[in-house]
Design an enzyme around this catalytic site. Structure first.
Site, PDB file in Angstrom:
ATOM      1  N   ASP A   1      39.327  23.778  38.524  1.00 62.61           N
ATOM      2  CA  ASP A   1      39.796  23.247  37.239  1.00 62.61           C
ATOM      3  C   ASP A   1      38.657  23.167  36.212  1.00 62.61           C
ATOM      4  O   ASP A   1      37.496  23.016  36.601  1.00 62.61           O
ATOM      5  CB  ASP A   1      40.389  21.849  37.473  1.00 62.61           C
ATOM      6  CG  ASP A   1      41.219  21.386  36.297  1.00 62.61           C
ATOM      7  OD1 ASP A   1      41.590  22.218  35.453  1.00 62.61           O
ATOM      8  OD2 ASP A   1      41.496  20.173  36.212  1.00 62.61           O
TER       9      ASP A   1
ATOM     10  N   HIS B   1      37.666  31.371  31.835  1.00 65.21           N
ATOM     11  CA  HIS B   1      38.262  32.029  33.006  1.00 65.21           C
ATOM     12  C   HIS B   1      37.336  33.143  33.498  1.00 65.21           C
ATOM     13  O   HIS B   1      37.160  33.327  34.701  1.00 65.21           O
ATOM     14  CB  HIS B   1      39.648  32.596  32.664  1.00 65.21           C
ATOM     15  CG  HIS B   1      40.646  31.525  32.304  1.00 65.21           C
ATOM     16  ND1 HIS B   1      40.797  30.367  33.026  1.00 65.21           N
ATOM     17  CD2 HIS B   1      41.554  31.442  31.283  1.00 65.21           C
ATOM     18  CE1 HIS B   1      41.746  29.618  32.481  1.00 65.21           C
ATOM     19  NE2 HIS B   1      42.214  30.247  31.423  1.00 65.21           N
TER      20      HIS B   1
ATOM     21  N   LEU C   1      35.296  35.704  57.018  1.00 64.59           N
ATOM     22  CA  LEU C   1      35.974  34.687  56.211  1.00 64.59           C
ATOM     23  C   LEU C   1      37.402  35.118  55.852  1.00 64.59           C
ATOM     24  O   LEU C   1      37.608  36.254  55.420  1.00 64.59           O
ATOM     25  CB  LEU C   1      35.165  34.491  54.914  1.00 64.59           C
ATOM     26  CG  LEU C   1      35.774  33.571  53.871  1.00 64.59           C
ATOM     27  CD1 LEU C   1      35.631  32.113  54.286  1.00 64.59           C
ATOM     28  CD2 LEU C   1      35.110  33.791  52.503  1.00 64.59           C
TER      29      LEU C   1
HETATM   30  C1  FPP Z   1      41.961  25.910  35.569  1.00 69.33           C
HETATM   31  O1  FPP Z   1      41.236  25.764  34.372  1.00 69.33           O
HETATM   32  C2  FPP Z   1      41.920  27.270  36.055  1.00 69.33           C
HETATM   33  C3  FPP Z   1      42.974  28.110  36.139  1.00 69.33           C
HETATM   34  C4  FPP Z   1      44.333  27.767  35.687  1.00 69.33           C
HETATM   35  C5  FPP Z   1      42.837  29.459  36.645  1.00 69.33           C
HETATM   36  C6  FPP Z   1      41.750  29.663  37.641  1.00 69.33           C
HETATM   37  C7  FPP Z   1      41.446  31.093  37.629  1.00 69.33           C
HETATM   38  C8  FPP Z   1      40.229  31.648  37.745  1.00 69.33           C
HETATM   39  C9  FPP Z   1      38.986  30.923  38.049  1.00 69.33           C
HETATM   40  C10 FPP Z   1      40.083  33.104  37.574  1.00 69.33           C
HETATM   41  C11 FPP Z   1      40.952  33.971  38.431  1.00 69.33           C
HETATM   42  C12 FPP Z   1      40.776  33.746  39.873  1.00 69.33           C
HETATM   43  C13 FPP Z   1      40.551  34.689  40.803  1.00 69.33           C
HETATM   44  C14 FPP Z   1      40.574  34.325  42.227  1.00 69.33           C
HETATM   45  C15 FPP Z   1      40.272  36.082  40.485  1.00 69.33           C
HETATM   46  P1  FPP Z   1      42.007  25.281  33.084  1.00 69.33           P
HETATM   47  O2  FPP Z   1      42.300  26.473  32.262  1.00 69.33           O
HETATM   48  O3  FPP Z   1      43.203  24.475  33.463  1.00 69.33           O
HETATM   49  O4  FPP Z   1      40.918  24.384  32.430  1.00 69.33           O
HETATM   50  P2  FPP Z   1      41.173  23.106  31.509  1.00 69.33           P
HETATM   51  O5  FPP Z   1      41.852  22.083  32.360  1.00 69.33           O
HETATM   52  O6  FPP Z   1      39.791  22.704  31.106  1.00 69.33           O
HETATM   53  O7  FPP Z   1      42.022  23.567  30.366  1.00 69.33           O
END
Ligand code: FPP
Length: 278
Positions: free
Chosen positions: A34, A51, A145
């Site tokens: 997150d 991201h 893994l």
């Molecule tokens: C949360 O941050 C993150 C996500 C919704 C997506 C997580 C995805 C990645 C790290 C990239 C793709 C993953 C892989 C495995 C290739 P948020 O956008 O909710 O952050 P915020 O709460 O600060 O808005």
């Protein structure tokens, strides 16, 4: 192709061997990644930059977990609720996922990683589904893994899906209601081939499970850090593992019972060690 063991620095190897020597590393770590958006905002950048940087954390954590010899890592990469985000952001996330699968496939495979995915996968764009299934197929016999991506995933959805399948099996006469146990319910979940998570790590300071592995995390130790996901790299993982190693997992028992069991166990181990087979 990069061999993750060969490329590792001496200092990092030392930290990892200390962690292994301390014992009791988790068999399964689940991550709620997150804070990508907030990280980007703090840098004055667009959310997508968060991201993108988050993928660098994924690379480093997967590599460190594999070097450490951990058996299971599960990443909450896209929740079922994430479909409600603006279409442009969903498109970017799907595109990043597709690029990740394309660019990492060879390296993950060369390093003996077994890729898996859980979630409502048929909701993903066709191209991502194809890449995902191809990668999973290529890596299915790997023994290092196990990296599970939770995609279009929801814990409640998986529980409902399991209940529906159990109900169908009852109707077909394959299962009788009184034989339904916790173990049999677990076997109907998409995570049935994984051990339950020992450690659940959430970044960005939020104190929620957000519908992730609800059934499976009944006894997981929860570790929450204020770091945003793009800042969470191997040193933060090591800190979380040290914290985990210092916890006492009681599974409903008392501290005294746990101490007695561990004393009895080491007594048996010493006894077995002293037996000489003629
Ligand atoms: C949360 O941050 C993150 C996500 C919704 C997506 C997580 C995805 C990645 C790290 C990239 C793709 C993953 C892989 C495995 C290739 P948020 O956008 O909710 O952050 P915020 O709460 O600060 O808005």
């Amino acid at each position: 192709m990069v061999d993750w063991i060969k490329e590792q620095s001496g200092g990092d190897k030392r930290i990892q061997s200390e962690l292994r020597a301390a014992g009791g590393l988790p068999a399964h770590i689940a991550f709620i990644m997150d804070g990508n958006g907030r990280w980007a905002q703090e840098q004055g950048k667009a959310r997508v930059a968060g991201h993108r940087e988050g993928i660098e954390s994924v690379r480093d954590i997967v590599k460190a977990a594999s070097q450490l010899g951990l058996k299971n890592v599960t990443l909450y990469a896209f929740s079922m609720e994430n479909w409600r985000r603006p279409q442009a952001e969903v498109n970017v996330l799907m595109d990043l996922l597709s690029r990740y699968l394309r660019s990492e496939k060879k390296e993950l495979h060369a390093n003996n990683v077994r890729l898996r995915a859980i979630g409502k996968l048929n909701a993903l764009p066709k191209k991502v589904q194809r890449q995902l299934f191809e990668s999973i197929e290529t890596m299915k016999d790997n023994t290092g893994l196990t990296l599970t991506l939770a995609l279009s995933y929801s814990g409640r959805w998986d529980i409902v899906r399991a209940i529906q399948t159990i109900a169908l099996d009852v109707r077909r006469g394959k299962v009788s209601p009184e034989d339904i146990t916790e173990e049999s319910v677990s076997s109907y979940l998409l995570t049935n081939s994984l051990p339950e998570p020992d450690l659940m790590i959430r970044t960005s300071g939020e104190m929620r499970l957000s519908n992730f592995l609800l059934w499976e995390s009944a006894y997981a130790e929860i570790y929450i850090t204020d770091k945003f996901w793009p800042e969470f790299r191997r040193n933060e993982l090591y800190e979380a593992l040290r914290d985990y190693q210092n916890r006492e997992r009681r599974f409903g028992k008392t501290s005294q019972q746990i101490a007695d069991e561990s004393r009895d166990q080491s007594f048996v181990q010493r006894l077995l060690g002293s037996i000489k087979i003629p």
